[in-house]
Design a protein around this motif. Structure first.
Motif, short mmCIF file in Angstrom:
data_model
loop_
_atom_site.label_atom_id
_atom_site.label_comp_id
_atom_site.label_asym_id
_atom_site.label_seq_id
_atom_site.Cartn_x
_atom_site.Cartn_y
_atom_site.Cartn_z
N THR B 136 -6.06 -3.67 -11.54
CA THR B 136 -5.14 -4.46 -10.71
C THR B 136 -4.39 -3.57 -9.73
O THR B 136 -4.15 -3.95 -8.60
N THR B 137 -4.05 -2.36 -10.19
CA THR B 137 -3.35 -1.46 -9.27
C THR B 137 -4.21 -1.16 -8.05
O THR B 137 -3.76 -1.21 -6.91
N LEU B 139 -6.83 -2.92 -6.89
CA LEU B 139 -7.06 -4.12 -6.08
C LEU B 139 -5.84 -4.46 -5.24
O LEU B 139 -5.96 -4.91 -4.10
N LEU B 140 -4.69 -4.21 -5.85
CA LEU B 140 -3.45 -4.54 -5.16
C LEU B 140 -3.27 -3.65 -3.93
O LEU B 140 -2.65 -4.04 -2.95
N ALA B 141 -3.81 -2.45 -4.02
CA ALA B 141 -3.65 -1.52 -2.90
C ALA B 141 -4.72 -1.72 -1.83
O ALA B 141 -4.65 -1.12 -0.78
N LEU B 142 -5.73 -2.52 -2.12
CA LEU B 142 -6.79 -2.74 -1.13
C LEU B 142 -6.35 -3.87 -0.20
O LEU B 142 -6.16 -4.99 -0.64
N PRO B 143 -6.20 -3.58 1.08
CA PRO B 143 -5.85 -4.66 2.01
C PRO B 143 -6.99 -5.67 2.10
O PRO B 143 -8.16 -5.29 1.99
N GLY B 197 -7.97 -10.87 -3.66
CA GLY B 197 -6.63 -10.54 -3.20
C GLY B 197 -5.55 -11.00 -4.16
O GLY B 197 -4.61 -10.26 -4.45
N VAL B 198 -5.67 -12.24 -4.66
CA VAL B 198 -4.60 -12.75 -5.52
C VAL B 198 -4.81 -12.42 -6.98
O VAL B 198 -3.87 -12.45 -7.77
N ILE B 201 -2.39 -10.00 -8.88
CA ILE B 201 -1.03 -10.52 -9.06
C ILE B 201 -1.03 -11.53 -10.19
O ILE B 201 -0.16 -11.53 -11.06
#
Lengths: 274, 320, 363
Positions: B136-137, B139-143, B197-198, B201
Motif C-alpha cells: 500500500t505504501t 501504491l500510494l506513492a505511485l501517481p 489508486g484507491v 487507502i
C-alpha cells in the motif's frame, strides 16, 4: 423564601453588589432541533463587603457557577445590575472593572495552557493589559510565584510539567497579577489530596490576610466552608434562598434547601466514620 | 425514516449550492460566449442579441439564475457550440460510460480491499500484514498518471489488451459472447488503473477499522466462546467495523470520479473526461458546466446512498 | 495515488499504524522524510548548477536520444578514474525504435565544475558554473532527450522547480485560507460559521478535479509560463480550502472552550489575542499534517493539469508537460526514459507520506 440581604456594614459600599441578576441559556440545535430555554439565574440580589469571605453553596445545577462567571465578566447577564466597587458594569463584559474580580477555575490543570512556561502563564494578565516591558513582567511573575510558594527557578518550566497542586498555585499567582480585590474560587480545593488541600487553604488564607482580599468560595465541601468562610449563602434553582453567618448557619439553617445540604453532609460524614 | 428524509433534504440543498457556484463561475467568467460570437462576421448582430435574450443574459443575476435552473431541470443543459448540438444528449452516453468505469473500479477495489484489510488485521504483524503495508505504501506513492501510462505501455508491449476506447471497431459484427469479452478487455486496464489508486487507502482503512473492533471487549468475548476464526472475522467483526467503512464508501466514490477523469483521457475511454477536456480547450462553457453538475450529482447521490446504507447498518441512527 | 485522495486519506486521522511503524519510530520517520524532501528540494533549486544544459536548449540533431551510460572501462579494457560517456550517433534511416548507437571511438570524459555559456540570444555569451559537462562539441544526456533533443535531466531539474513549488505554494495558499476561514468560523460561530461551513460543503460536494477543471475552464488558456504557474497555484490553492478549514474549525471549536482561554478572557484579552496566543497554536498539528497530505496532492494536480495541456506551458518544463509527450503511443512504446518525470514523483510522494504518517501518529 428568604430574601434578606447580607449584613451590610455602615457607610461602606459593598465591593460586589448585584440587583436582580438574570441569565438564561438556550439549548437545542439548529432549525430542526427543539429549543429549550434554561433559566440559570432567576434574580440574584447579592452584596459582598470588602474583606469578607463568603461561601456560596448549593446543589449542582443551582446556578453557582453561572453566577461566578457573570461576576467575573465571563458571561453577560440577560438583565439586572452588577456593581463592582461602586461602579455599574452594565452589560459590557469587557469593562475594566472586571479586572478587580478574578475567577479561579474548578480545575486549574485545565486553566493553564500546557504549552506556556510558568512565567508566561503568570505574566499573561500583565501582557494582556499592556503592563510594563517583558523583563518587568517576568520579574513580577517570579515575585508572584514566590508569593504562592513556587521556586523562582520553576519560571522556565512548561505548565505541563507541574503537578496538580503546583498548577493551582500557578493559577493563584496569575490571578493575583493584576491585584484584584475579589477572588472567586470555584471548587478551588476540590480534587486535591488532603495535605495539599490543607496547604492550599492556608496559602489562600495568608494571601487574603496580606492583600486584604475578598473571597467568594464556591464549594460542595461544607467542612472546608466552615473553616474558610465567615458568611454563607445558599443557592437553589437560580435564587439565593438563605444567607447567614457560618456559625449561625451550621447551628441551624432556616431554608429547607440549606437543611438538606447540611443533613446530607452530616449523613455522609457519619457514614464515613462508621 | 426521518433521518433519511433529512439526509435527502441536505443532498438537495448541497446540489442547489453547487448549482449556484457553477452558475456564478459561468457568469463571472471574463467575456461570455456571445462576446466571441459578435466578432464572428458570419453571425449577425441580431442573432447574437436574440440568443442573449433566449439565454436570459440581459436580465439581473438572480433572474438569470432561476431561468437557468428551470431549464436545467427540464433537461436543457444548454448548447454545445463546438458540437453544434444540445448538451444533454451529448453528455448522456459519456456520463454512462464514466459511471460504468467508476462503479466497476469501485466494486473491484472494495472486493480486493475487504479481504486484504481483514486478513492483515487478523494476522497483525504477520507476513501478509507486512506485505500489505509495503504494497500500500508503494501504491500510494505511485501517481495515477504513472499507473495509467505504465499499464498502457504494458498493453502496447504485450498486445494482450486494447490500448483505448470501449469496444473494437469490429464489435458490431461480433456475437454476444465475443462482444462481452471485447468489452471486458477494454475495461480491464482503465478499471485496474482506477482501482489501484484507491485500493491502498481502502485497505488501510479496512485494516484500521478491523483492528479497532478486534481489540474491543465483545470480540474478545466472542473469541472466548470458541467461534471459528473465519466466521468470527467476517460475521462478527466486519459488520461491527462497517460504520466508518460505509462513510468511506461515499468518499471513495468522489476520489474515483476524480481519478477517472484523467484515466479516461490517458486510456481514451469515451467518458466525461475527454469531453470535458476538449470542452475546456474549446471554451465550450455549457458542456463544462453540465459535466461539472453531473459529477456533483453522482457524488452527492453516492454520499446519499452511503447515508442510507449507514441507516440500514446501524440501528443507533434509527433510534435517534 | 489518485486525485482527491488527500481528502479521503485524511478521513480517519487515527489510522492504525502498520507493524514496524510503532510510535517510537515516529521521530525517525519524520527525520528521514524531511531529510529526503530537503535534499530533493535543494537539488531542484540548484538546477542552474546541477543541470548540464538550459531547459529549453535544443539539440535538433539528437531527438529522443536514449540515456547515455556512464563508463569507467573503455572499449580497449583500460580503466579510467574519470567516468566517461561515448558519443551517440544518430541513424535516422535505421528501422530500430531507438536509432542511436554508441560511438566506441569517441570517448567523452565527464568534466566537473565546468563553465558553460548560457544558451539563447539574450544571454550574450554569459557563462556560469555547472556541476558537470563534457567538452564541446560532445554532448551528455544522462536521462536521454525529448523530441526536440532537449536534455531530460536538465528539464527534470528545472521542471521540479515548477512542480514541487507549485504544490508547496498552492498548499500554503489553501492552508492559509483554510486556517483563516476555519478559525473565523469556529471562533465567531453563529451566522459566519453557518455560511462558511455550508460553502465548504458545496466545495466538497464536487469531485475535486472536476472543481479544478471547472475553475480552470473559465480562465484564459494561453498564457505565458510564469502566468500559468501562478494561475495554477491560485486555482489549486483557492479550491482546496474546504477540508483544512473544516478541520481547523473543529480544533478551534474545542480550543475555544478550554479553561485557559476563558481565564485569559477574564483578564480582558481581546479576541485577536486569544486567537493568536492560545487558539492558533492548537491548530499547528492539524495544519502540518494537512500540509504533508496536501502538498503531494497539489503537486499531482499541477502534473495532471500540465499533462493535459491546461497547466504550465512549453517551453518552460514541468513534470506534467514533460510526461505529456507520452500521450503519443509511439513515444510511450519506444522511449521508456520519458517516464522519468513520472518516476521522480514516487520518491517525493514517499517522503511526504512518511512525514504525514509520522505527524498523524504524533498527533
Amino acid at each position: 423564601m428568604n430574601e434578606q440581604p447580607l449584613r451590610q456594614s455602615e457607610g461602606q459600599e459593598p465591593i460586589l453588589r448585584t440587583v436582580d441578576l438574570r441569565k438564561g441559556y438556550t439549548r437545542g440545535r439548529g432549525w430542526r432541533g427543539k429549543r429549550q430555554h434554561v433559566q440559570s439565574l432567576q434574580g440574584i440580589d447579592l452584596q459582598v463587603r470588602a474583606g469578607q469571605s463568603l461561601a456560596l453553596i448549593g446543589a449542582s445545577g443551582s446556578g453557582k457557577s453561572t453566577l461566578a462567571r457573570c461576576l467575573a465578566g465571563l458571561e453577560r447577564p440577560d438583565s439586572g445590575e452588577l456593581w463592582i466597587a461602586g461602579r455599574n458594569c452594565g452589560y459590557s463584559s469587557h469593562s475594566r472593572e472586571f479586572t478587580q474580580v478574578h475567577l479561579i477555575f474548578q480545575d486549574c490543570g485545565l486553566s493553564t495552557n500546557p504549552r506556556f512556561t510558568a512565567s508566561e502563564i503568570v505574566s499573561e494578565p500583565l501582557l494582556i493589559s499592556h503592563w510594563g516591558t517583558r523583563a518587568e513582567r517576568t520579574d513580577r511573575a517570579i515575585n508572584l510565584m514566590k508569593t504562592v510558594g513556587l521556586p523562582a527557578d520553576a519560571a522556565g518550566r512548561r505548565a505541563g510539567e507541574f503537578s496538580g497542586g503546583q498548577r493551582r498555585r500557578l493559577a493563584v499567582a496569575r490571578a493575583l497579577a493584576l491585584e484584584p480585590r475579589v477572588l472567586i474560587l470555584d471548587e478551588a480545593l476540590a480534587g486535591l489530596d488532603l495535605s495539599t488541600q490543607g496547604q492550599m487553604a492556608n496559602l489562600l488564607l495568608e494571601i487574603q490576610q496580606a492583600r486584604a482580599l475578598t473571597y467568594l468560595w464556591i464549594s460542595h465541601d461544607l467542612s472546608l466552608v466552615l473553616r474558610l468562610a465567615s458568611e454563607i449563602a445558599v443557592m437553589d434553582e437560580g435564587r439565593i434562598v438563605e444567607s447567614a453567618s457560618v456559625r449561625e448557619w451550621f447551628a441551624g439553617p432556616r431554608s429547607p434547601q440549606g437543611q438538606d445540604l447540611l443533613q446530607a453532609s452530616r449523613a455522609w460524614r457519619s457514614g464515613a466514620e462508621r | 425514516m426521518r433521518y433519511i428524509a433529512q439526509r435527502f433534504a441536505h443532498a438537495i440543498l448541497v446540489l442547489l449550492g453547487v448549482s449556484v457556484l457553477t452558475f456564478l463561475l459561468l457568469e463571472l467568467a471574463p467575456g461570455d460566449y456571445f462576446a466571441g460570437m459578435r466578432l464572428n462576421p458570419q453571425i449577425s448582430a441580431q442573432t447574437v442579441t436574440r440568443l442573449r435574450d433566449a439565454y436570459g443574459l440581459n436580465r439581473s443575476l438572480p433572474v438569470t439564475y432561476l431561468r437557468w435552473v428551470g431549464s436545467v431541470l427540464r433537461g436543457d443543459l444548454g448548447y454545445s457550440f463546438a458540437y453544434n448540438a444540445p448538451v444533454w444528449p451529448l453528455l448522456k452516453s459519456r456520463a454512462g460510460n464514466t459511471l460504468i468505469l467508476s462503479l466497476i473500479a469501485l466494486l473491484a477495489s472494495w472486493f480486493a480491499a475487504i479481504p486484504l484489510g481483514v486478513w492483515s488485521a487478523a494476522r497483525r504483524g504477520g507476513w501478509l500484514d507486512g506485505a500489505t503495508s509495503a504494497g500500500t505504501t508503494l501504491l500510494l506513492a505511485l501517481p495515477d498518471v504513472l499507473i495509467a501510462l505504465g499499464l498502457l505501455a504494458f498493453a502496447l508491449h504485450t498486445g494482450w489488451f486494447p490500448t483505448g476506447g470501449m469496444a473494437s471497431i469490429a464489435a458490431q459484427e461480433m456475437g454476444a459472447a465475443a462482444r462481452v469479452r471485447d468489452f471486458v478487455l477494454h475495461l480491464a486496464l482503465p478499471a485496474t488503473a482506477l482501482a489501484a489508486g484507491v485500493l491502498p487507502i481502502l485497505v488501510r482503512h479496512v485494516r484500521s477499522a478491523m483492528l479497532d473492533v478486534l481489540d474491543s471487549p465483545h470480540l474478545r468475548a466472542a473469541r472466548g466462546h470458541g467461534i471459528p476464526r473465519t466466521r468470527l472475522l467476517f460475521r462478527h467483526a466486519l459488520p461491527a467495523a462497517a460504520n466508518p467503512l460505509i462513510s468511506l464508501f461515499g468518499l471513495s466514490l468522489g476520489t474515483l470520479l476524480s481519478g477517472s477523469l484523467l484515466i479516461e483521457v490517458v486510456m481514451s475511454w469515451p467518458g466525461l473526461g475527454p469531453l470535458l477536456l476538449q470542452a475546456i480547450l474549446e471554451r465550450d462553457v455549457y458542456v463544462v458546466v453540465a459535466a461539472v453538475l453531473l459529477s456533483a450529482l453522482f457524488l452527492v447521490a453516492g454520499n446519499f446512498i452511503a447515508d442510507v446504507l449507514l441507516y440500514v447498518a446501524d440501528p443507533r441512527i434509527r433510534v435517534e | 495515488m489518485p486525485q482527491g485522495s488527500a481528502e479521503f486519506g485524511a478521513f480517519c486521522p487515527t489510522l492504525r499504524p502498520f507493524p514496524g511503524a510503532a510510535r517510537y519510530q515516529m521521530k525517525g520517520k519524520l527525520k528521514f522524510g524531511l531529510l529526503g524532501l530537503v535534499l530533493i528540494h535543494l537539488v531542484v533549486l540548484g538546477a542552474r548548477v546541477f543541470a548540464p544544459y538550459d531547459p529549453a536548449e535544443q539539440h535538433r540533431d539528437s531527438p529522443f536520444a536514449p540515456p547515455m551510460r556512464l563508463h569507467w572501462v573503455d572499449a580497449r579494457g583500460h580503466t579510467h578514474l574519470r567516468p566517461f560517456v561515448y558519443a551517440l550517433v544518430y541513424h535516422p534511416e535505421s528501422s530500430a525504435a531507438v536509432p542511436y548507437k554508441e560511438d566506441r571511438n569517441r570517448r567523452l570524459p565527464v568534466r566537473f565544475f565546468v563553465e558553460k555559456a548560457i544558451a539563447g540570444v539574450e544571454a550574450q555569451g554569459a557563462k556560469h558554473l555547472r556541476l558537470f559537462g563534457v567538452d564541446p562539441p560532445g554532448e551528455i544526456f544522462l536521462l536521454g532527450t525529448d523530441d526536440f533533443g532537449r536534455d531530460q535531466l536538465s528539464r527534470l531539474l528545472y521542471g521540479g522547480q515548477v512542480s514541487l513549488f507549485a504544490g508547496l505554494f498552492a498548499a500554503a495558499l489553501s492552508l492559509g485560507l483554510g486556517v483563516l476561514l476555519g478559525s473565523a468560523s469556529g471562533f465567531y460561530g453563529s451566522w459566519l460559521d453557518a455560511i462558511i461551513m455550508r460553502g465548504a460543503e458545496i466545495f466538497m460536494a464536487l469531485p475535486w478535479i472536476y472543481l479544478l477543471f471547472a475553475v480552470r475552464a473559465f480562465l484564459p488558456l494561453h498564457v505565458g509560463a510564469r502566468e500559468s504557474f501562478f494561475l495554477l497555484v491560485g486555482v489549486i490553492g483557492l479550491t482546496g480550502w474546504a477540508r483544512p478549514s473544516r478541520l481547523v474549525r473543529g480544533v478551534v471549536l474545542s480550543a475555544k472552550h478550554r479553561e485557559y482561554v476563558l481565564a485569559a478572557r477574564s483578564f480582558g484579552a481581546s479576541n485577536f489575542y486569544l486567537l493568536r496566543r492560545h487558539i492558533l497554536s492548537e491548530t499547528y498539528g492539524v495544519v502540518l499534517t494537512q500540509a504533508a497530505l496536501l502538498i503531494p496532492q497539489y503537486i499531482l494536480a499541477e502534473v495532471t493539469f500540465s499533462f493535459l495541456g491546461l497547466g504550465v506551458s512549453e517551453p518552460a518544463p514541468s513534470w506534467g508537460n514533460m510526461l505529456a509527450a507520452l500521450q503519443k503511443l509511439s513515444v510511450l512504446e519506444s522511449y521508456w526514459w520519458m517516464f522519468a518525470a513520472g518516476l521522480v514523483l514516487v520518491p517525493v510522494f514517499l517522503f511526504y507520506h512518511l512525514v504525514a504518517d509520522a505527524l498523524q501518529q504524533g498527533a
